[in-house]
Design an enzyme around this catalytic site. Structure first.
Site, mmCIF file in Angstrom:
data_model
loop_
_atom_site.group_PDB
_atom_site.id
_atom_site.type_symbol
_atom_site.label_atom_id
_atom_site.label_comp_id
_atom_site.label_asym_id
_atom_site.label_seq_id
_atom_site.Cartn_x
_atom_site.Cartn_y
_atom_site.Cartn_z
ATOM 1 N N LYS A 149 0.832 -1.184 0.000
ATOM 2 C CA LYS A 149 0.000 0.000 0.000
ATOM 3 C C LYS A 149 0.876 1.246 0.000
ATOM 4 C CE LYS A 149 0.698 1.861 3.341
ATOM 5 N NZ LYS A 149 1.945 2.394 4.001
ATOM 6 N N TYR A 184 -4.896 3.888 5.512
ATOM 7 C CA TYR A 184 -5.458 3.011 6.546
ATOM 8 C C TYR A 184 -6.734 3.616 7.147
ATOM 9 C CZ TYR A 184 -1.045 0.360 6.733
ATOM 10 O OH TYR A 184 0.036 -0.433 6.443
HETATM 11 P P1 NDP Z 1 12.360 1.487 2.239
HETATM 12 O O1 NDP Z 1 12.890 2.797 1.758
HETATM 13 O O2 NDP Z 1 12.833 0.997 3.545
HETATM 14 O O3 NDP Z 1 12.714 0.371 1.156
HETATM 15 C C1 NDP Z 1 12.419 0.513 -0.215
HETATM 16 C C2 NDP Z 1 13.394 -0.344 -1.017
HETATM 17 O O4 NDP Z 1 13.058 -0.183 -2.394
HETATM 18 C C3 NDP Z 1 14.849 0.096 -0.907
HETATM 19 O O5 NDP Z 1 15.511 -0.444 0.204
HETATM 20 C C4 NDP Z 1 15.423 -0.409 -2.213
HETATM 21 O O6 NDP Z 1 15.690 -1.787 -2.083
HETATM 22 C C5 NDP Z 1 14.248 -0.293 -3.180
HETATM 23 N N1 NDP Z 1 14.367 0.873 -4.070
HETATM 24 C C6 NDP Z 1 14.486 0.800 -5.405
HETATM 25 N N2 NDP Z 1 14.564 2.017 -5.947
HETATM 26 C C7 NDP Z 1 14.511 2.900 -4.926
HETATM 27 C C8 NDP Z 1 14.577 4.323 -4.863
HETATM 28 N N3 NDP Z 1 14.678 5.086 -5.960
HETATM 29 N N4 NDP Z 1 14.497 4.895 -3.642
HETATM 30 C C9 NDP Z 1 14.363 4.160 -2.538
HETATM 31 N N5 NDP Z 1 14.303 2.815 -2.550
HETATM 32 C C10 NDP Z 1 14.383 2.165 -3.742
HETATM 33 O O7 NDP Z 1 10.783 1.578 2.180
HETATM 34 P P2 NDP Z 1 9.743 0.692 2.995
HETATM 35 O O8 NDP Z 1 10.180 -0.707 3.031
HETATM 36 O O9 NDP Z 1 9.428 1.360 4.261
HETATM 37 O O10 NDP Z 1 8.432 0.856 2.056
HETATM 38 C C11 NDP Z 1 8.292 0.136 0.848
HETATM 39 C C12 NDP Z 1 6.812 -0.009 0.518
HETATM 40 O O11 NDP Z 1 6.177 -0.748 1.557
HETATM 41 C C13 NDP Z 1 6.055 1.322 0.430
HETATM 42 O O12 NDP Z 1 5.096 1.252 -0.590
HETATM 43 C C14 NDP Z 1 5.364 1.437 1.781
HETATM 44 O O13 NDP Z 1 4.184 2.203 1.747
HETATM 45 C C15 NDP Z 1 5.097 -0.005 2.097
HETATM 46 N N6 NDP Z 1 5.032 -0.278 3.542
HETATM 47 C C16 NDP Z 1 3.998 -1.002 4.038
HETATM 48 C C17 NDP Z 1 3.910 -1.261 5.375
HETATM 49 C C18 NDP Z 1 2.783 -2.071 5.905
HETATM 50 O O14 NDP Z 1 2.641 -2.141 7.121
HETATM 51 N N7 NDP Z 1 1.995 -2.716 5.060
HETATM 52 C C19 NDP Z 1 4.898 -0.747 6.326
HETATM 53 C C20 NDP Z 1 5.982 -0.042 5.703
HETATM 54 C C21 NDP Z 1 6.036 0.191 4.360
HETATM 55 P P3 NDP Z 1 16.954 -2.465 -2.827
HETATM 56 O O15 NDP Z 1 18.154 -1.829 -2.187
HETATM 57 O O16 NDP Z 1 16.775 -3.885 -2.500
HETATM 58 O O17 NDP Z 1 16.839 -2.171 -4.290
#
Ligand code: NDP
Length: 357
Positions: free
Chosen positions: A126, A211
């Site tokens: 989401k 949410y």
């Molecule tokens: P993070 O920033 O922690 O992680 C995102 C990952 O995406 C990065 O670590 C990287 O992984 C990859 N990535 C690829 N391109 C980019 C870029 N340009 N900038 C940043 N990251 C990039 O985010 P979250 O894990 O917190 O959030 C990811 C998704 O999950 C969002 O849509 C968020 O809304 C959702 N979410 C849902 C939650 C829930 O409870 N359902 C809780 C938290 C987040 P790599 O290094 O492997 O390429």
């Protein structure tokens, strides 16, 4: 007395159900690849540890060091490790059944569509995408590829939240007249993608407000007919130069219920409340990972604290193993319904006008 009876009824049937399913599948598991290895992917990875119907089988990452670390920690075979450039070759990998997209919001659309074209079922986090029209493209791509699409709406697997939904939809306290829902946390780090509109699509409304909107829709059990919204003051213009600091919005529902919600990056809040004809029900904390607290106008609520990610992953995997359709309340269409309202909330806040849906 009421609480004891509820627990006795819920826990054994939950355990019996899991045992029955375990017997039925005798160890067969759905193979899942996580796409984007950030904060939430790590939480999901923990969720696989106790999952009975799926396993973490692959990863997609743009960071070579993470590929090495995840390979070791989760015993992922080399042939199931992808980067964003070679991701489409996953079409040839029969060991991956589903791709779970955990990337920044604006990237969900591209990776859902690429996963679908590779013949994989997809879960996307989401908010589903940056706009309702993007959601519609994602739904069509999955339909065309004959794969199933789910949004990571974990609260549909969380007992307290599902009790709120039941109390509302079954009108246990009569028809719901008013919903209030708020979710916020303080953001001080200017470097994160959530503050950059091209990646996030917007501020706390996209990240947290979805949410509150979900809660309003599933407790009232109707689709809103009109929206008004207001941006809050920008309390830190250096950080909040592209997305809102906070936002408040009001939804009107066809049966006469109203919902008043807010989401914020400048205060900590996590609560939901519903007032019905003959009583109320509420939770706080309500939306985070728990433990939760909830009560009605009659009694405290007590449900097991569960790992929401395990429950969600297993719930989806079990249905896919059975070749059954995923439920409407976690479907791409559900994500589209939310984004349609989010588009209208932003339009109302920007223009100061009521938007009729
Ligand atoms: P993070 O920033 O922690 O992680 C995102 C990952 O995406 C990065 O670590 C990287 O992984 C990859 N990535 C690829 N391109 C980019 C870029 N340009 N900038 C940043 N990251 C990039 O985010 P979250 O894990 O917190 O959030 C990811 C998704 O999950 C969002 O849509 C968020 O809304 C959702 N979410 C849902 C939650 C829930 O409870 N359902 C809780 C938290 C987040 P790599 O290094 O492997 O390429």
């Amino acid at each position: 007395m009421g609480m004891g009876a509820t627990m006795a009824a819920i826990v054994p049937s939950f355990i019996r159900q899991r045992q029955k399913l375990h017997d039925k599948y005798s160890g067969k598991k759905l193979n899942v690849a996580l796409c984007g290895l950030g904060t939430y992917a790590n939480i999901l990875a923990d969720g696989f540890a106790d999952a009975q119907y799926c396993r973490l089988a692959g990863i997609v990452t743009g960071t070579p060091a993470k590929a090495v670390a995840w390979k070791q920690k989760h015993a992922i075979p080399d042939q199931n490790i992808y980067n964003y450039q070679n991701f489409d070759t996953i079409v040839n990998n029969k060991d991956i059944d589903l791709v779970y997209v955990v990337l920044p919001n604006s990237m969900h659309k591209e990776y859902v569509i690429r996963a679908a074209r590779a013949g994989k079922h997809v879960i996307t986090e989401k908010p589903m995408a940056n706009s309702a029209s993007d959601c519609a493209e994602m739904i069509k791509a999955c339909q065309d590829a004959h794969v199933q699409l789910a949004v990571g709406y974990r609260l549909h697997y969380e007992p307290y939240n599902m009790e709120m939904k039941r109390l509302g939809q079954e009108k246990v306290f009569g028809a719901v007249r008013l919903v209030e829902a708020s979710l916020g946390y303080r953001v001080d780090d200017a470097n994160q993608w959530r503050l950059h509109k091209a990646l996030s699509g917007g501020g706390p409304l996209m990240n947290l407000g979805v949410y509150c909107l979900q809660f309003s829709r599933y407790v009232i059990g109707e689709e809103p007919v009109s929206v008004t919204a207001q941006f809050g003051p920008n309390t830190n213009p250096q950080i909040f130069s592209e997305v809102e600091t906070s936002i408040t919005w009001q939804l009107n529902f066809p049966g006469g219920a109203v919902s008043n919600c807010s989401s914020s990056y400048n205060c900590n809040v996590d609560r939901v409340y519903a007032s019905a004809e003959n009583g109320f029900f509420e939770m706080s904390p309500a939306i985070s990972y728990g433990p939760f607290r909830g009560r009605t106008s009659k009694a405290e609520l007590h449900f097991p604290d569960i790992n929401q990610q395990t429950a969600q992953l297993d719930g989806i995997a079990k249905l896919l193993l059975e070749n059954k359709p995923l439920p409407a309340h976690i479907s791409g269409e559900e994500g589209w319904k939310d984004m349609r309202v989010i588009d209208a909330i932003y339009a109302s806040a920007a223009t100061g006008r009521k938007i009729v849906l």
